[in-house]
Design a protein around this motif. Structure first.
Motif, PDB file in Angstrom:
ATOM      1  N   ARG C 146       0.836  -1.213   0.000  1.00 46.51           N
ATOM      2  CA  ARG C 146       0.000   0.000   0.000  1.00 46.51           C
ATOM      3  C   ARG C 146       0.868   1.258   0.000  1.00 46.51           C
ATOM      4  NH1 ARG C 146      -3.566  -3.303   3.151  1.00 46.51           N
ATOM      5  NH2 ARG C 146      -2.315  -2.933   4.991  1.00 46.51           N
ATOM      6  N   ARG C 147       1.993   1.181   0.745  1.00 47.43           N
ATOM      7  CA  ARG C 147       2.879   2.337   0.801  1.00 47.43           C
ATOM      8  C   ARG C 147       3.521   2.593  -0.555  1.00 47.43           C
ATOM      9  NH1 ARG C 147       5.983   5.784   3.988  1.00 47.43           N
ATOM     10  NH2 ARG C 147       8.190   5.806   3.436  1.00 47.43           N
ATOM     11  N   GLN C 148       3.909   1.514  -1.249  1.00 52.24           N
ATOM     12  CA  GLN C 148       4.495   1.667  -2.587  1.00 52.24           C
ATOM     13  C   GLN C 148       3.481   2.286  -3.543  1.00 52.24           C
ATOM     14  OE1 GLN C 148       5.897  -2.283  -3.593  1.00 52.24           O
ATOM     15  NE2 GLN C 148       7.853  -1.972  -2.530  1.00 52.24           N
ATOM     16  N   PRO C 159       6.904   3.167 -10.842  1.00 47.87           N
ATOM     17  CA  PRO C 159       6.218   1.870 -10.788  1.00 47.87           C
ATOM     18  C   PRO C 159       7.192   0.696 -10.845  1.00 47.87           C
ATOM     19  CG  PRO C 159       5.022   3.356 -12.225  1.00 47.87           C
ATOM     20  CD  PRO C 159       6.290   4.059 -11.837  1.00 47.87           C
ATOM     21  N   GLU C 160       8.260   0.788 -11.679  1.00 47.75           N
ATOM     22  CA  GLU C 160       9.159  -0.371 -11.842  1.00 47.75           C
ATOM     23  C   GLU C 160       9.981  -0.659 -10.577  1.00 47.75           C
ATOM     24  OE1 GLU C 160       9.013   2.313 -13.711  1.00 47.75           O
ATOM     25  OE2 GLU C 160      10.990   3.089 -14.261  1.00 47.75           O
ATOM     26  N   ASP C 161      10.026   0.352  -9.657  1.00 45.29           N
ATOM     27  CA  ASP C 161      10.772   0.126  -8.413  1.00 45.29           C
ATOM     28  C   ASP C 161       9.901  -0.446  -7.298  1.00 45.29           C
ATOM     29  OD1 ASP C 161      13.007   1.108  -9.661  1.00 45.29           O
ATOM     30  OD2 ASP C 161      12.761   3.152  -8.890  1.00 45.29           O
ATOM     31  N   ALA C 162       8.599  -0.529  -7.547  1.00 46.21           N
ATOM     32  CA  ALA C 162       7.682  -1.035  -6.520  1.00 46.21           C
ATOM     33  C   ALA C 162       7.579  -2.539  -6.657  1.00 46.21           C
ATOM     34  CB  ALA C 162       6.319  -0.371  -6.664  1.00 46.21           C
ATOM     35  N   SER C 163       8.632  -3.242  -6.290  1.00 45.70           N
ATOM     36  CA  SER C 163       8.716  -4.672  -6.563  1.00 45.70           C
ATOM     37  C   SER C 163       7.574  -5.465  -5.930  1.00 45.70           C
ATOM     38  CB  SER C 163      10.063  -5.208  -6.082  1.00 45.70           C
ATOM     39  OG  SER C 163      10.260  -4.816  -4.737  1.00 45.70           O
ATOM     40  N   GLU C 164       7.222  -5.126  -4.717  1.00 46.18           N
ATOM     41  CA  GLU C 164       6.163  -5.848  -4.016  1.00 46.18           C
ATOM     42  C   GLU C 164       4.830  -5.724  -4.746  1.00 46.18           C
ATOM     43  OE1 GLU C 164       5.679  -7.385  -0.925  1.00 46.18           O
ATOM     44  OE2 GLU C 164       7.839  -7.616  -0.674  1.00 46.18           O
ATOM     45  N   LEU C 165       4.575  -4.507  -5.214  1.00 45.12           N
ATOM     46  CA  LEU C 165       3.306  -4.223  -5.859  1.00 45.12           C
ATOM     47  C   LEU C 165       3.285  -4.799  -7.272  1.00 45.12           C
ATOM     48  CD1 LEU C 165       0.672  -2.630  -5.449  1.00 45.12           C
ATOM     49  CD2 LEU C 165       1.804  -0.722  -6.600  1.00 45.12           C
ATOM     50  N   LYS C 166       4.429  -4.648  -7.947  1.00 43.94           N
ATOM     51  CA  LYS C 166       4.546  -5.076  -9.340  1.00 43.94           C
ATOM     52  C   LYS C 166       4.241  -6.571  -9.469  1.00 43.94           C
ATOM     53  CE  LYS C 166       7.598  -4.033 -13.241  1.00 43.94           C
ATOM     54  NZ  LYS C 166       7.611  -5.373 -13.841  1.00 43.94           N
ATOM     55  N   ALA C 167       4.649  -7.315  -8.439  1.00 44.22           N
ATOM     56  CA  ALA C 167       4.456  -8.763  -8.445  1.00 44.22           C
ATOM     57  C   ALA C 167       2.984  -9.141  -8.628  1.00 44.22           C
ATOM     58  CB  ALA C 167       4.997  -9.362  -7.134  1.00 44.22           C
ATOM     59  N   LEU C 168       2.106  -8.273  -8.165  1.00 47.24           N
ATOM     60  CA  LEU C 168       0.665  -8.525  -8.305  1.00 47.24           C
ATOM     61  C   LEU C 168       0.238  -8.672  -9.759  1.00 47.24           C
ATOM     62  CD1 LEU C 168      -1.371  -6.118  -5.977  1.00 47.24           C
ATOM     63  CD2 LEU C 168      -1.283  -8.611  -5.900  1.00 47.24           C
TER      64      LEU C 168
END
Lengths: 170, 170, 170, 170, 170, 170
Positions: C146-148, C159-168
């Motif tokens: 959520r923070r990302q 966006p490309e640095d938000a690894s946790e979120l990108k995985a979704l």
């Protein structure tokens, strides 16, 4: 600060119209709202005795005998009934007015105790309350019994030393 | 409606942050506001006993031992202490939390009585309250003495018939 | 200030009775009033983590799934889900109690973020939040995503640095 | 009900003076009070789109970038950004006015979603929102991405089907 | 402080949704609540003229022509009509919006007077108000007659010296 | 409904303690709050004349001569000054009490007009007001001049027909 003040000089009157935001889910005045109104009006009476900042010390007895509906006119009348060192017992009467006849019916009574404090919160000695009418004198005497009972319940007085109260049970 | 309910099942907890509009001219929580909060929380406990609409019948005893300042976190915890036909006595404890250590200090206690009513305002018989812990049992017993005292003060019981209360003075 | 605090230690509970002045024209609790209640209760949880003054930084997600009527008993339960430097994400759950059975149904959830500040409004580093239960651990992990997302939306993270979120989305 | 309504027609403006009872212990406007103000003003915009009763469905994103002090003049300006069947996304901008120059600085933004309901609480189809300015068109497009994200978080849409949103991460 | 300010620059708009706690026992907006709203909005207009603290000096004329019901959307629009040394007359118009057509009907007007004060409560000279439209010019002229009438009623001006007002009766 | 009611019978008194949430940014009682208090108390006086639902029709004249600070005790005393068919003019006096001496200083006056209505909002004829004291008689006479002025301003009376008022300028 005056040395003595009559009960009459401490009298405070307030009139409220019960509005929608003060009612419960049955459309009647909420008990907590009335407790708040009586607290403020009683504090004004206590202030009129001592002319200092007062804080609520206790609520000794309140009974709600009749529900009060939306749109009713409520009159609260308070007077100091007795003072003890820095504390003052205040008697409060609540009346509801009949919409058609205008007759006022008493529907609640309460007794609050206040303490006079200075800016640091330290207690201050207050003037003596002088009762004049019969009702004021009766409440003045009963105030001592209530105080003894309250000290017993707080375990600061032994029952056998509460002579005024003990007499009730003899 | 259940026949018996434990004291624990009636427990209600609420947490308030003291905001500027709830303070008096010394910057402390007003007595009347706390009375209102305790009234609402106690009503929730009474409702949890009987699952019906409840109205405040009386405030038997409230003492304000410690002033509560702006910005303090106040926790109110209430439980029914005993039921009598259609009335329920509710015990309320008020705690203030130390900002630094988080320790909760008790600063107030109160006892309110509620009555369960139907949509026409008629009284309804409520379930029996079952105390479980030692503190709950002690309050359950004391509730009877408080009720006797309240009936005497209302002149609906003779002092000599209040055996539980009279024992205090023997 | 402690270095670590468990989620449980930050738990705050409050109980409200929906009163007439808190309802909309349909007789249901207004969304804005509930937002205000959740804000205050969440602030208490955040305060219990850091023991400092906290201010609301953002409301990340609130959904109102079920309307709450006049006279209903609403319980709000909040816990810090994760802390980041000076900010704390707080998870809030709202329950409504069935009048007859007493069963509590969850009807809302929300996520607020708070920042700890000193008397000049400067930010302060807060203790680490330690999740213990499975639900607490799941929320702790989701808080990072959520923070990302929030940093991306505020254009402070690519966006490309938000690894946790990108995985979704992979 | 009209078939189409322009964003401009849904614009609602309100001006508040921050009063003492709306501030926190630091003397700044409380987050929860502002959330309540934005909720009401956003509801008025939603009502101006559909001319029906509207209820808050969710608060998608609110950020508090700047504290707002006692006595400041706050202007809230809301417009519907997009409608979807029975729901409407409303964009809210909050400005604070410099006391000396009168210049208005934006200090908050929020996005609330409302649903139009009939007297039984059933949902109603609302008119289409027509964006006219560049900013309105940009928000209209972003509203779709926010809706997809919200459906994914509520597990009612699979991430791979959220084409608009997915594009952000490619 | 600027020497001259146009009426348009002092315009303040606010929008209220009439909520249950703002209604009287007939379910209509209470007069006193609307007086309070108009006072605050008018104060904002006066502030926009002088950019200083303003206090209400008088309410010259308010008429309530139409009752406003629960759930109605009320728009208040205020503008300074004229300034005199340290005082400012503010004209307020109240509109109610038809739920179905969205048409705004004027249902109230009021005139409040404010005084600009410094931190010690002393009065401060305010900028000159410049009317631009025909309506603004008409109100600017009428403001002088109202001021003369108000000074006569306060016995600070002799009727024969109120040339503007006297002309009405010739 | 009685045919005649004395001014004394319509007297309503209320006492307020100025609390923090009722003050402006200078720490003084807000004009709008006092307007609201006077409206409610005046409505009670009007109700005591006619014993029917009353709604505010206009506020004719209010002047704020002295600011009232936080913690001050404010007493509002209202009486009907004259009745006209279905409308009633109510005179309101506001006193502030010196904290030390208890002396009450008048600091505001206002005149409100109310109309008696039935459940459909239709107007109802009200009893005649009978003034008894010299002050009551003076206000009774002045009420007619105020009514003429108000009808002229509303363009429902020609100046030359307002004989009572015209005499002032001759």
């Amino acid at each position: 600060m005056k040395g003595k003040v009559t009960a009459k000089e401490t009298c405070a009157i307030t009139t409220h119209l019960v509005l929608p935001h003060e009612t419960n889910t049955l459309g009647n005045l909420m008990g907590g709202v009335l407790l708040n109104w009586m607290d403020i009006n009683s504090a004004i009476s206590a202030h009129r005795l001592c002319r200092r900042v007062v804080v609520t010390a206790s609520v000794n007895n309140v009974s709600f005998n009749k529900s009060i509906g939306l749109g009713e006119i409520v009159t609260i009348k308070t007077k100091v009934s007795r003072s003890f060192n820095s504390s003052m017992e205040v008697f409060s009467e609540v009346y509801v007015e009949d919409h058609v006849t205008g007759e006022k019916l008493k529907c609640n009574e309460s007794i609050y105790t206040f303490v006079a404090v200075d800016q640091n919160g330290g207690t201050i000695t207050v003037p003596e309350l002088v009762p004049e009418t019969d009702v004021e004198k009766e409440r003045f005497d009963a105030a001592l019994r209530r105080r003894q009972l309250s000290l017993i319940l707080a375990k600061r007085l032994k029952p056998e030393d509460a002579s005024e109260l003990k007499a009730l049970f003899d």
